[in-house]
Design a protein around this motif. Sequence first.
Motif, PDB file in Angstrom:
ATOM      1  N   VAL A 111       6.697  14.516   9.930  1.00 50.90           N
ATOM      2  CA  VAL A 111       6.419  13.677  11.092  1.00 50.90           C
ATOM      3  C   VAL A 111       5.572  14.472  12.072  1.00 50.90           C
ATOM      4  O   VAL A 111       5.554  15.710  12.044  1.00 50.90           O
ATOM      5  N   ILE A 112       4.880  13.768  12.948  1.00 49.03           N
ATOM      6  CA  ILE A 112       3.951  14.399  13.887  1.00 49.03           C
ATOM      7  C   ILE A 112       4.516  14.281  15.293  1.00 49.03           C
ATOM      8  O   ILE A 112       4.933  13.198  15.723  1.00 49.03           O
ATOM      9  N   THR A 113       4.525  15.402  16.001  1.00 43.43           N
ATOM     10  CA  THR A 113       5.040  15.422  17.364  1.00 43.43           C
ATOM     11  C   THR A 113       3.987  14.913  18.345  1.00 43.43           C
ATOM     12  O   THR A 113       2.872  14.552  17.960  1.00 43.43           O
ATOM     13  N   GLN A 148      14.507   2.722   5.448  1.00 45.88           N
ATOM     14  CA  GLN A 148      13.165   2.512   5.982  1.00 45.88           C
ATOM     15  C   GLN A 148      13.180   2.359   7.501  1.00 45.88           C
ATOM     16  O   GLN A 148      12.345   2.936   8.202  1.00 45.88           O
ATOM     17  N   ILE A 149      14.125   1.591   8.021  1.00 43.75           N
ATOM     18  CA  ILE A 149      14.161   1.402   9.473  1.00 43.75           C
ATOM     19  C   ILE A 149      14.531   2.707  10.177  1.00 43.75           C
ATOM     20  O   ILE A 149      14.036   3.003  11.266  1.00 43.75           O
ATOM     21  N   ALA A 150      15.371   3.526   9.541  1.00 39.16           N
ATOM     22  CA  ALA A 150      15.726   4.821  10.131  1.00 39.16           C
ATOM     23  C   ALA A 150      14.538   5.776  10.090  1.00 39.16           C
ATOM     24  O   ALA A 150      14.309   6.544  11.037  1.00 39.16           O
ATOM     25  N   LYS A 151      13.757   5.755   9.013  1.00 36.26           N
ATOM     26  CA  LYS A 151      12.565   6.604   8.930  1.00 36.26           C
ATOM     27  C   LYS A 151      11.560   6.249  10.017  1.00 36.26           C
ATOM     28  O   LYS A 151      10.976   7.130  10.663  1.00 36.26           O
ATOM     29  N   VAL A 152      11.345   4.952  10.211  1.00 34.98           N
ATOM     30  CA  VAL A 152      10.417   4.519  11.263  1.00 34.98           C
ATOM     31  C   VAL A 152      10.917   4.968  12.632  1.00 34.98           C
ATOM     32  O   VAL A 152      10.143   5.439  13.476  1.00 34.98           O
ATOM     33  N   ALA A 153      12.229   4.840  12.846  1.00 40.57           N
ATOM     34  CA  ALA A 153      12.794   5.269  14.126  1.00 40.57           C
ATOM     35  C   ALA A 153      12.640   6.774  14.316  1.00 40.57           C
ATOM     36  O   ALA A 153      12.366   7.246  15.433  1.00 40.57           O
ATOM     37  N   LEU A 154      12.795   7.549  13.244  1.00 42.53           N
ATOM     38  CA  LEU A 154      12.607   9.000  13.333  1.00 42.53           C
ATOM     39  C   LEU A 154      11.169   9.346  13.702  1.00 42.53           C
ATOM     40  O   LEU A 154      10.920  10.207  14.551  1.00 42.53           O
ATOM     41  N   ARG A 155      10.209   8.681  13.065  1.00 43.67           N
ATOM     42  CA  ARG A 155       8.801   8.954  13.379  1.00 43.67           C
ATOM     43  C   ARG A 155       8.486   8.599  14.826  1.00 43.67           C
ATOM     44  O   ARG A 155       7.780   9.338  15.515  1.00 43.67           O
ATOM     45  N   ASP A 156       9.016   7.475  15.284  1.00 43.99           N
ATOM     46  CA  ASP A 156       8.770   7.085  16.676  1.00 43.99           C
ATOM     47  C   ASP A 156       9.423   8.067  17.650  1.00 43.99           C
ATOM     48  O   ASP A 156       8.840   8.410  18.690  1.00 43.99           O
ATOM     49  N   ALA A 157      10.634   8.514  17.316  1.00 49.47           N
ATOM     50  CA  ALA A 157      11.342   9.439  18.210  1.00 49.47           C
ATOM     51  C   ALA A 157      10.622  10.777  18.297  1.00 49.47           C
ATOM     52  O   ALA A 157      10.407  11.316  19.394  1.00 49.47           O
ATOM     53  N   GLN A 175      20.029   9.523  19.227  1.00 47.24           N
ATOM     54  CA  GLN A 175      20.264   8.336  20.052  1.00 47.24           C
ATOM     55  C   GLN A 175      19.196   7.268  19.803  1.00 47.24           C
ATOM     56  O   GLN A 175      19.512   6.076  19.686  1.00 47.24           O
ATOM     57  N   ILE A 176      17.930   7.691  19.700  1.00 48.39           N
ATOM     58  CA  ILE A 176      16.844   6.726  19.460  1.00 48.39           C
ATOM     59  C   ILE A 176      17.020   6.047  18.104  1.00 48.39           C
ATOM     60  O   ILE A 176      16.888   4.820  17.972  1.00 48.39           O
ATOM     61  N   VAL A 177      17.346   6.826  17.068  1.00 48.75           N
ATOM     62  CA  VAL A 177      17.547   6.253  15.734  1.00 48.75           C
ATOM     63  C   VAL A 177      18.746   5.305  15.736  1.00 48.75           C
ATOM     64  O   VAL A 177      18.700   4.211  15.153  1.00 48.75           O
TER      65      VAL A 177
END
Length: 341
Positions: A111-113, A148-157, A175-177
């Motif tokens: 993931v990219i910060t 998949q929804i958790a991965k997207v949440a991780l990338r967004d976080a 918390q975000i995930v």
Amino acid sequence: MTMQMLSIIFGFFVPILIILVLLLVLILGYMPIQVPESHVAIVERFGRFRRILPPGLQFYSLIFGESIKRVMIRSTQQVREDDKIKVVYRTISSRFLDLREQIIDFPQQEVITKENVTIIIDALLFYRIVSPYNAVYNVANLPDSIEQIAKVALRDAIGSLTLDEAIQNVDKIKQIVSERVRKVEQEWGIKLVRVEIQKIEPPKRLLEAMELQMKAEREKRAKLIEAEAYRRAEIEKAEGDREAAIRRAEGEMVAKILEAEGQAQALQRLADAEAITVDAIMNKIGIIDAQSAMKYIVALRYVEALKKMADGQATKIYFPIDILSSLDAFTEALLKKFGKR
């Protein structure tokens, strides 16, 4: 007669045979199924939801078009990779839906910060199914959908944080995930238990730079600790010297006080002895007053002092005039006293 008997036999046994066949069809039409503990099975009739079978020995009717719906679940499998045993999670179909707490182990992903630094993150998600109907009919593949929804949440976080913030604020990422997954809890019939972050690993070159920085920080901290220890040692030494000086001064003061008290006691005793001497002289002679007695004692002290001055070797001793006058006065007083007697 024979035809009549056959007709009677046929008329009696045929209904019984039909009933037995129907019972056999009904019995064979109901299929038994053993549902494990903490699991359920979904029964459909002609492709539509019929009922949920609880744990235990249950039956469903094939003759009425009932069947067990196969559901998607996560399965673990141990595989050997590079002489190591590795646990692999796979999605398979099953006749039973597990109601126990489930775990989704995400594969490590890049993931990219916020400052465009690529990091590797490894996470776990724990959940359990609370509504089997929603978990089966409202989402096609529940485990993969949650992943998949958790991965997207991780990338967004991670994308909303810098590298330092991501490393230091793991709780914020969880918390975000969690908030993202909880939005679909009711719809998918699940209950999120917790999210765990196993690892956040920066790139190798960044790790080397961080290691150098940590080494410099450790050396700096060691020097600060050494300087602080030296400062404390000097302070303790100075305090020790000061305490020793105070104790020496107190000792000298106590010694002087004791010496002064001793001298005072000696003088007091000397004064008491002289007072006794004066009283004795006055009692023996009677008429001599205290002033004459004191003059006599003073004259004797002068004589003793002159003896010490002469060191016992002088042939002549000179008396001061005032001493001689004191002795003359004392002698005259004695003569008067004894002359009267």
